[in-house]
Design an enzyme around this catalytic site. Structure first.
Site, PDB file in Angstrom:
ATOM      1  N   ASP A 199      -0.113 -14.084  -0.194  1.00 14.72           N
ATOM      2  CA  ASP A 199      -0.228 -13.877   1.247  1.00 14.72           C
ATOM      3  C   ASP A 199      -0.005 -15.206   1.945  1.00 14.72           C
ATOM      4  O   ASP A 199      -0.406 -16.253   1.419  1.00 14.72           O
ATOM      5  CB  ASP A 199      -1.598 -13.300   1.620  1.00 14.72           C
ATOM      6  CG  ASP A 199      -1.583 -12.764   3.043  1.00 14.72           C
ATOM      7  OD1 ASP A 199      -1.257 -11.578   3.223  1.00 14.72           O
ATOM      8  OD2 ASP A 199      -1.853 -13.540   3.979  1.00 14.72           O
ATOM      9  N   ARG A 213       0.781  -1.238   0.000  1.00 18.30           N
ATOM     10  CA  ARG A 213       0.000   0.000   0.000  1.00 18.30           C
ATOM     11  C   ARG A 213       0.812   1.288   0.000  1.00 18.30           C
ATOM     12  O   ARG A 213       0.290   2.346  -0.311  1.00 18.30           O
ATOM     13  CB  ARG A 213      -0.948   0.011   1.196  1.00 18.30           C
ATOM     14  CG  ARG A 213      -2.171  -0.829   0.962  1.00 18.30           C
ATOM     15  CD  ARG A 213      -2.919  -1.045   2.235  1.00 18.30           C
ATOM     16  NE  ARG A 213      -2.045  -1.687   3.209  1.00 18.30           N
ATOM     17  CZ  ARG A 213      -2.419  -2.051   4.422  1.00 18.30           C
ATOM     18  NH1 ARG A 213      -3.632  -1.816   4.827  1.00 18.30           N
ATOM     19  NH2 ARG A 213      -1.574  -2.643   5.222  1.00 18.30           N
ATOM     20  N   ARG A 218      -5.403  -1.657  -6.458  1.00 17.72           N
ATOM     21  CA  ARG A 218      -6.317  -2.048  -5.383  1.00 17.72           C
ATOM     22  C   ARG A 218      -7.663  -1.327  -5.455  1.00 17.72           C
ATOM     23  O   ARG A 218      -8.644  -1.800  -4.893  1.00 17.72           O
ATOM     24  CB  ARG A 218      -5.656  -1.849  -4.027  1.00 17.72           C
ATOM     25  CG  ARG A 218      -4.682  -2.934  -3.641  1.00 17.72           C
ATOM     26  CD  ARG A 218      -5.378  -4.211  -3.157  1.00 17.72           C
ATOM     27  NE  ARG A 218      -5.832  -4.076  -1.780  1.00 17.72           N
ATOM     28  CZ  ARG A 218      -7.075  -3.913  -1.388  1.00 17.72           C
ATOM     29  NH1 ARG A 218      -8.043  -3.876  -2.274  1.00 17.72           N
ATOM     30  NH2 ARG A 218      -7.381  -3.793  -0.130  1.00 17.72           N
TER      31      ARG A 218
HETATM   32  O1  CP3 Z   1       5.742  -7.581  -1.186  1.00 13.87           O
HETATM   33  C1  CP3 Z   1       5.582  -8.580  -0.477  1.00 13.87           C
HETATM   34  O2  CP3 Z   1       6.201  -8.752   0.583  1.00 13.87           O
HETATM   35  C2  CP3 Z   1       4.715  -9.710  -1.008  1.00 13.87           C
HETATM   36  C3  CP3 Z   1       3.395  -9.792  -0.533  1.00 13.87           C
HETATM   37  C4  CP3 Z   1       3.003 -10.242   0.867  1.00 13.87           C
HETATM   38  C5  CP3 Z   1       1.699  -9.977   1.384  1.00 13.87           C
HETATM   39  N1  CP3 Z   1       1.593 -10.625   2.581  1.00 13.87           N
HETATM   40  C6  CP3 Z   1       0.625  -9.215   0.704  1.00 13.87           C
HETATM   41  C7  CP3 Z   1      -0.315  -8.451   1.552  1.00 13.87           C
HETATM   42  C8  CP3 Z   1       3.691 -11.016   1.813  1.00 13.87           C
HETATM   43  C9  CP3 Z   1       5.103 -11.536   1.801  1.00 13.87           C
HETATM   44  C10 CP3 Z   1       2.776 -11.245   2.895  1.00 13.87           C
HETATM   45  C11 CP3 Z   1       3.126 -12.054   4.064  1.00 13.87           C
HETATM   46  C12 CP3 Z   1       2.256 -12.015   5.246  1.00 13.87           C
HETATM   47  N2  CP3 Z   1       0.885 -11.892   5.302  1.00 13.87           N
HETATM   48  C13 CP3 Z   1       2.707 -12.174   6.576  1.00 13.87           C
HETATM   49  C14 CP3 Z   1       4.144 -12.430   6.974  1.00 13.87           C
HETATM   50  C15 CP3 Z   1       4.932 -11.182   6.981  1.00 13.87           C
HETATM   51  C16 CP3 Z   1       4.566 -10.247   8.079  1.00 13.87           C
HETATM   52  O3  CP3 Z   1       4.214  -9.109   7.760  1.00 13.87           O
HETATM   53  O4  CP3 Z   1       4.666 -10.666   9.236  1.00 13.87           O
HETATM   54  C17 CP3 Z   1       1.597 -12.097   7.428  1.00 13.87           C
HETATM   55  C18 CP3 Z   1       1.601 -12.192   8.939  1.00 13.87           C
HETATM   56  C19 CP3 Z   1       0.445 -11.937   6.601  1.00 13.87           C
HETATM   57  C20 CP3 Z   1      -0.969 -11.865   7.024  1.00 13.87           C
HETATM   58  C21 CP3 Z   1      -1.575 -10.560   6.660  1.00 13.87           C
HETATM   59  N3  CP3 Z   1      -1.906 -10.185   5.382  1.00 13.87           N
HETATM   60  C22 CP3 Z   1      -1.910  -9.492   7.531  1.00 13.87           C
HETATM   61  C23 CP3 Z   1      -1.661  -9.505   9.035  1.00 13.87           C
HETATM   62  C24 CP3 Z   1      -2.469  -8.489   6.746  1.00 13.87           C
HETATM   63  C25 CP3 Z   1      -3.086  -7.212   7.219  1.00 13.87           C
HETATM   64  C26 CP3 Z   1      -2.120  -6.243   7.744  1.00 13.87           C
HETATM   65  C27 CP3 Z   1      -1.548  -5.393   6.638  1.00 13.87           C
HETATM   66  O5  CP3 Z   1      -0.335  -5.277   6.557  1.00 13.87           O
HETATM   67  O6  CP3 Z   1      -2.371  -4.836   5.911  1.00 13.87           O
HETATM   68  C28 CP3 Z   1      -2.417  -8.917   5.403  1.00 13.87           C
HETATM   69  C29 CP3 Z   1      -2.852  -8.161   4.207  1.00 13.87           C
HETATM   70  C30 CP3 Z   1      -1.854  -7.969   3.109  1.00 13.87           C
HETATM   71  N4  CP3 Z   1      -1.081  -8.962   2.570  1.00 13.87           N
HETATM   72  C31 CP3 Z   1      -1.596  -6.763   2.400  1.00 13.87           C
HETATM   73  C32 CP3 Z   1      -0.637  -7.071   1.425  1.00 13.87           C
HETATM   74  C33 CP3 Z   1      -0.051  -6.149   0.376  1.00 13.87           C
HETATM   75  C34 CP3 Z   1      -2.242  -5.419   2.633  1.00 13.87           C
HETATM   76  C35 CP3 Z   1      -3.692  -5.420   2.387  1.00 13.87           C
HETATM   77  C36 CP3 Z   1      -4.238  -4.723   1.171  1.00 13.87           C
HETATM   78  O7  CP3 Z   1      -3.610  -4.479   0.143  1.00 13.87           O
HETATM   79  O8  CP3 Z   1      -5.422  -4.436   1.312  1.00 13.87           O
END
Ligand code: CP3
Length: 344
Positions: free
Chosen positions: A77, A32, A41
């Site tokens: 994710d 984001r 998005r």
């Molecule tokens: O660029 C990158 O790193 C690749 C994409 C990626 C996403 N999630 C996309 C995403 C990766 C590597 C992840 C890993 C992930 N997802 C983890 C491990 C890494 C970490 O941050 O600890 C975890 C715990 C998750 C679970 C998750 N997904 C959460 C807790 C959330 C919400 C919190 C947040 O940061 O928004 C997500 C959503 C998410 N996954 C987004 C993205 C780009 C943001 C949401 C959106 O675009 O609406």
């Protein structure tokens, strides 16, 4: 299978070989904080981006083009395997992940359906293929999965938590069901990672983002054998494996013993201290505090140079944050870090 020679900076550092300059990439480098991501998005939900390989591949490339990083991480994710597991996954705007049918009772573990990663998560494997094809050859793609503990914590809590109370209660009250759940998750993510490598990912990262909430004793008893199994299965992919966690300073000995060619650490431990504790034969990845990217530029530069000084130019350092890029991060700050790490 045709293999491009693995002589990129990033892969050399994964193998602890010397490089011209320190390689750098960022966890959550696609997301984001980037205007081009926010634009996509507007039109597609997060899950839609993950389900459509051509869109996932497109997002994977965004930070490579914008930042000049040395590796790409697949856009996906860690919670996607919950869909074939039948747990029900959604992302509510601003609230993070929500699991519709969380695991709260031992019998639910035995009712989980078998998952074949390569077919049940075929959209992710296809995104790997498309992203690899579209990336410049000197920029390797990193595939990834969540580690058994971090996945189990979401499956049990049903969403984000501060205390991990439901997770730990399940672990203590239902140890047999806990180990069965962890065993299944380890087999699933191990096979999933190996499938990503077969599709062209040239490194793999196992995210144990929340493992630092455990005591060292609980880590050893309830988590270690399962992380070890997942990492062992991932090695069948034949590419370097990065084992990442946050808050792992007190667990580091067992965390390292569980496996990984590269150990990812956060800013709560100085990089040189972690380097010492990890011992020889493994590379280290980290460990700038993501909040430093919000600091005034001189403070950011001071912290970047501190990480580099602690790495001391020894082979086997991959510069990264200690956790993911925050949504409020200025893109220019991330670009400045790449330039400093590359010797600017
Ligand atoms: O660029 C990158 O790193 C690749 C994409 C990626 C996403 N999630 C996309 C995403 C990766 C590597 C992840 C890993 C992930 N997802 C983890 C491990 C890494 C970490 O941050 O600890 C975890 C715990 C998750 C679970 C998750 N997904 C959460 C807790 C959330 C919400 C919190 C947040 O940061 O928004 C997500 C959503 C998410 N996954 C987004 C993205 C780009 C943001 C949401 C959106 O675009 O609406």
């Amino acid at each position: 299978m045709l293999r491009i020679p693995d002589d990129s900076r990033f892969l050399k550092a994964c193998r602890s070989e010397p490089t011209d300059v320190t390689p750098v990439w960022f966890m959550r480098q696609a997301g984001r904080y980037m205007p081009e991501y926010r634009a996509l998005r507007q039109k597609h939900s997060l899950l839609e981006l993950c389900h459509r390989p051509e869109l996932a591949a497109q997002v994977t490339l965004q930070p490579v083009e914008r930042l000049g990083v040395d590796a790409a991480i697949l856009f996906a994710d860690i919670l996607l395997p919950f869909e074939p597991l039948g747990l029900g996954l959604s992302f509510a705007a601003g609230e993070g992940p929500q699991i519709t049918r969380p695991i709260r009772e031992a019998r639910q573990v035995l009712e989980l359906p078998p998952v074949d990663a390569a077919t049940d998560l075929a959209h992710v494997i296809e995104a790997v293929r498309l992203a690899v094809r579209a990336l410049p050859p000197h920029v390797p793609l990193i595939g990834f999965a969540g580690a058994p503990f971090t996945l189990a914590s979401y499956a049990i809590e049903g969403g984000a938590t501060r205390t991990f109370a439901l997770t730990k209660r399940f672990m203590y009250a239902e140890p047999r069901a806990w180990h069965e759940l962890m065993r299944r998750l380890a087999e699933l993510v191990g096979a999933y990672l190996a499938a990503q490598a077969r599709a062209g990912a040239r490194a793999l990262q196992l995210f144990d983002s929340w493992v630092g909430c455990l005591s060292p004793g609980d880590y050893a008893e309830y988590v270690f054998p399962h992380s070890q199994r997942a990492l062992e299965l991932a090695r069948a992919g034949g590419v370097p494996v990065i084992h990442f966690g946050t808050g792992t300073a007190t667990l580091l000995r067992d965390f390292v013993r569980a496996g990984g060619d590269v150990i990812g650490v956060d800013w709560r431990i100085p990089l040189d201290v972690a380097r010492e504790w990890i011992g020889p034969g493994r590379a280290i990845q980290g460990n700038l505090d993501p909040v430093a990217l919000l600091a005034p530029r001189p403070e950011l530069e001071r912290q970047v140079r501190d990480v580099l000084a602690r790495a001391a130019g020894r082979p086997g350092h991959i510069f990264n944050l200690g956790h993911g890029v925050l949504p409020e991060t200025p893109v220019d700050a991330v670009k400045a870090v790449v330039e400093w790490v590359h010797g600017g």
